[in-house]
Design an enzyme around this catalytic site. Structure first.
Site, PDB file in Angstrom:
ATOM      1  N   HIS A  91      -9.146  10.964   3.717  1.00 17.57           N
ATOM      2  CA  HIS A  91      -7.705  11.034   3.485  1.00 17.57           C
ATOM      3  C   HIS A  91      -6.952  10.116   4.426  1.00 17.57           C
ATOM      4  O   HIS A  91      -7.360   9.897   5.563  1.00 17.57           O
ATOM      5  CB  HIS A  91      -7.177  12.474   3.580  1.00 17.57           C
ATOM      6  CG  HIS A  91      -7.469  13.171   4.875  1.00 17.57           C
ATOM      7  ND1 HIS A  91      -8.714  13.665   5.201  1.00 17.57           N
ATOM      8  CD2 HIS A  91      -6.670  13.471   5.927  1.00 17.57           C
ATOM      9  CE1 HIS A  91      -8.668  14.231   6.395  1.00 17.57           C
ATOM     10  NE2 HIS A  91      -7.440  14.126   6.868  1.00 17.57           N
ATOM     11  N   HIS A  93      -3.345   9.490   6.233  1.00 19.68           N
ATOM     12  CA  HIS A  93      -2.039  10.040   6.608  1.00 19.68           C
ATOM     13  C   HIS A  93      -0.990   8.926   6.579  1.00 19.68           C
ATOM     14  O   HIS A  93      -1.232   7.845   7.119  1.00 19.68           O
ATOM     15  CB  HIS A  93      -2.053  10.558   8.053  1.00 19.68           C
ATOM     16  CG  HIS A  93      -2.979  11.695   8.303  1.00 19.68           C
ATOM     17  ND1 HIS A  93      -2.565  13.003   8.254  1.00 19.68           N
ATOM     18  CD2 HIS A  93      -4.290  11.726   8.643  1.00 19.68           C
ATOM     19  CE1 HIS A  93      -3.588  13.796   8.550  1.00 19.68           C
ATOM     20  NE2 HIS A  93      -4.650  13.055   8.797  1.00 19.68           N
TER      21      HIS A  93
END
Lengths: 128, 128
Positions: A91, A93
């Protein structure tokens, strides 16, 4: 989340990518961008998938910046526990920043009040 | 740097991308990946260029991890002064991490001793 079993405040979705607000935001509009397929870290993710993420990252980052009127933002991808990766699904950010907020130093994860996340997500979507 | 006027310890180079060791490394093997063309930040960089960066990022990140035997790494791209961007040319940090090093909290920029940078860069290049 990808299967729609955990409710998330979506910012963007296509066949391969999902972007949504972090539920423990370190700043307002803190967004996560993930591939729908499971890869644990960047160096284990096929180039074609990283390219799909790359296609949407500048647009989503720009929309987050516009929506939050932040002065800057970090794109951060932690790989491995030692690097602060807490969820083993790749992922990215996007973290809105303002002068002197020291967010990377302290990681001051907060919570949205009722309705606040949806309002911010709507602003981001409008700027996509 | 792109024009070859400032000497850098190169890790990777192609027609569009340059990767080299940060001269103020926060950990051994701290690498910067940049497009050769000038763009100030991610949301001002054309998608085709971000895709070219994306093509090499997983490979370079993997090579840095292998070469340094780190436990994890951060991919970090600061956009705007408020986010810690000190040089106005889009760049992606690959930061080798080990348990408890608190690198993002303190940004402990150091220096390589003579010959050390070239030795580490050679290890990274071998793992590409």
């Amino acid at each position: 989340m990808v299967a729609g079993q955990i409710p998330v405040t979506k910012v963007y979705e296509d066949k391969y990518i999902l972007a949504f607000l972090d539920i423990g935001p370190v700043s307002e509009g803190h967004t996560l961008v993930i591939p729908k397929m499971h890869y644990s870290r960047l160096d284990r993710c096929p180039v074609r998938v990283v390219k799909r993420i790359a296609e949407v990252l500048p647009v989503i980052a720009g929309a987050v910046a516009q929506a939050t009127k932040c002065k800057g933002y970090n794109l951060l991808c932690n790989n491995g526990r030692a690097a602060g990766q807490l969820v083993d699904h790749l992922h990215f950010h996007i973290i809105p920043r303002n002068e002197g907020d020291k967010i990377l130093e302290g990681w001051p994860a907060g919570e949205y009040s009722e309705g606040q996340a949806e309002k911010i997500a709507e602003q981001i979507r409008r700027n996509l």
